[in-house]
Motif scaffolding. Structure first.
Motif, mmCIF file in Angstrom:
data_model
loop_
_atom_site.group_PDB
_atom_site.id
_atom_site.type_symbol
_atom_site.label_atom_id
_atom_site.label_comp_id
_atom_site.label_asym_id
_atom_site.label_seq_id
_atom_site.Cartn_x
_atom_site.Cartn_y
_atom_site.Cartn_z
ATOM 1 N N ALA A 55 41.962 33.458 37.336
ATOM 2 C CA ALA A 55 41.693 34.420 36.264
ATOM 3 C C ALA A 55 40.203 34.462 35.925
ATOM 4 C CB ALA A 55 42.512 34.064 35.022
ATOM 5 N N ALA A 56 39.551 33.296 35.972
ATOM 6 C CA ALA A 56 38.116 33.232 35.685
ATOM 7 C C ALA A 56 37.307 33.987 36.738
ATOM 8 C CB ALA A 56 37.667 31.777 35.619
ATOM 9 N N ILE A 57 37.697 33.864 38.011
ATOM 10 C CA ILE A 57 37.005 34.583 39.084
ATOM 11 C C ILE A 57 37.164 36.088 38.904
ATOM 12 C CG2 ILE A 57 36.991 35.031 41.575
ATOM 13 C CD1 ILE A 57 37.849 32.091 41.960
ATOM 14 N N VAL A 58 38.383 36.512 38.593
ATOM 15 C CA VAL A 58 38.631 37.937 38.361
ATOM 16 C C VAL A 58 37.816 38.419 37.167
ATOM 17 C CG1 VAL A 58 40.365 39.650 37.718
ATOM 18 C CG2 VAL A 58 40.931 37.884 39.377
ATOM 19 N N ALA A 59 37.758 37.607 36.097
ATOM 20 C CA ALA A 59 36.977 37.969 34.913
ATOM 21 C C ALA A 59 35.510 38.172 35.270
ATOM 22 C CB ALA A 59 37.125 36.893 33.834
#
Length: 421
Positions: free
Chosen positions: A223-227
């Protein structure tokens, strides 16, 4: 209210009478980069401190500071006053940019059960979209001077309302006053003992803390990478779009407001109507991928806009694009314990802030180059198309996210890099 008007104010102060101004684009990009660097440090700290001192106490600081730069342009918009605004806005935004949203999300997570958080985050974003539409409609029908005067007044009213009416969800000793289960209450009681001798320097988030949080859950790290990639794209679009539309189709404050109102209305429909229905039905992971796919599509269409009506049609894509942020926040929220919601949201906000540093450094020079007469080839929307490719990277990563069991009754151990009950 300020968004549609600030481009015209900037152009008028720096390059009066022109529809293209490289100086304005570079200064905006530099401002976003500096703000991003500041918020990269401040966001995790604000999230951590809110877990200790409460959301309401920490909300007071950014909401108060946000009103100050508006007062300057409410008084005058000449070149000297613009530079004063520019400097003060840059400094205050390091604390204000994203803080209110981050703390509001943590506040919702304090009070909403896990199975309803995705819908709650969507509703919160939808209410934000309602405010966005009201602000842009106001800007559409009042003068530029009045825009900043009313904006400053509303900022003051919002702060006073928050202080008087918003109940605190966490008391000063770090114990949640609103828990959703007996287990959460037990975790809060354990936190009480661990924070008795709390010292301010101990709350400063380190790189190890962030790495530990990212490693605590594969889903959280994805989720952090997508963010990161979605925010690089989003900030790149926001930094370029209005200057592109002004140079390409001679848009001004009123046309900007019209486009933004369409975007806001689409966001309201999506977040208040569609998301509460679709999130439980198909899951936030699939909804995230849908939002990112249409984010790519609408950026590509902006980049090849062939007529002045095209941006208005493309703005309607926001009905699906706005799924992205609430879905990311919901996925992250479910991967940490109830006493770490501020830390989790602060971590995601810090990553988004880092994206806000990278994005203007990459796309502001590209936008200025392709809007100038010295462009290597004629393609005014080239920088926006590149933004679309960055969004596509986030879309590809989102497809790999699989639903993981929530870790609501566990706490990340930042020392041993594992999760313990």
């Amino acid at each position: 209210m300020v968004i549609p008007a600030i481009t015209d104010v900037t152009m008028s102060a720096l390059c009066p009478g022109k529809d293209e101004c490289s100086l304005a684009i570079y200064l905006t990009g530099i401002q976003h980069a500096i703000i991003g660097l500041g918020t990269l440090v401040i966001m995790p700290l604000v999230g951590n401190l809110s877990d200790i001192y409460g959301r309401k106490a920490m909300l007071t600081v950014p909401m108060t500071l946000a009103a100050i730069p508006l007062v300057i342009l409410a008084y005058s918009r000449t070149k000297n006053f613009y530079y004063a605004y520019y400097l003060l806005k840059t400094l205050t935004a390091m604390v204000c940019e994203g803080s209110v949203h981050c703390l509001a999300l943590a506040y919702v997570a304090d009070n909403i059960p896990e199975n309803r958080r995705a819908s709650a985050f969507g509703i919160l974003s939808g209410i934000g979209s309602c405010a966005f539409v009201c602000g842009n409609l106001s800007t559409r029908f009042i003068s530029t001077a009045s825009t900043f005067q009313v904006a400053a007044l509303v900022a003051v009213i919002a702060t006073l309302y928050m202080r008087v009416f918003l109940p605190e969800s966490i008391v000063n000793d770090g114990i949640s006053t609103r828990t959703n289960s007996k287990d959460e209450a037990d975790v809060s009681l354990l936190d009480k003992d661990s924070t008795k001798n709390f010292q301010i320097f101990k709350t400063l988030p380190s790189l190890d803390d962030t790495i530990s949080l990212l490693r605590s859950s594969k889903t959280f790290s994805q989720a952090a990478i997508v963010a990161f990639f979605s925010n690089v794209a989003e900030h790149g679009l926001h930094a370029s779009l209005m200057y592109y539309l002004k140079a390409r189709f001679h848009f001004d404050k009123d046309q900007f407001a019209d486009v933004l109102v369409i975007t806001g209305v689409a966001g309201i429909i999506s977040q208040l109507v569609l998301m509460p229905i679709l999130a439980p039905a198909i899951g936030v992971e699939k909804l995230l991928s849908i939002g990112l796919f249409f984010s790519c599509a609408h950026m590509f269409l902006y980049s090849i806009a062939w007529s002045s009506w095209v941006p208005y049609v493309v703005a309607m894509f926001s009905v699906l694009v706005v799924f992205t942020a609430p879905c990311i926040r919901s996925i992250a929220s479910k991967q940490v314990g109830p006493s770490e919601q501020g830390k989790a949201q602060g971590c995601i906000s810090g990553i988004c802030s880092f994206a806000n540093v990278v994005s203007p450094l990459a796309f502001s020079p590209l936008t200025a180059l392709f809007l100038s007469e010295s462009a290597p080839f004629h393609f005014p929307g080239f920088s926006i198309m590149c933004v679309g490719f960055v969004s596509m990277i986030g879309f590809i990563q989102s497809i790999m996210i699989r639903a993981a069991p929530p870790i609501s009754n566990y706490k990340v151990n930042s020392c041993n890099n594992h999760v313990e009950p």
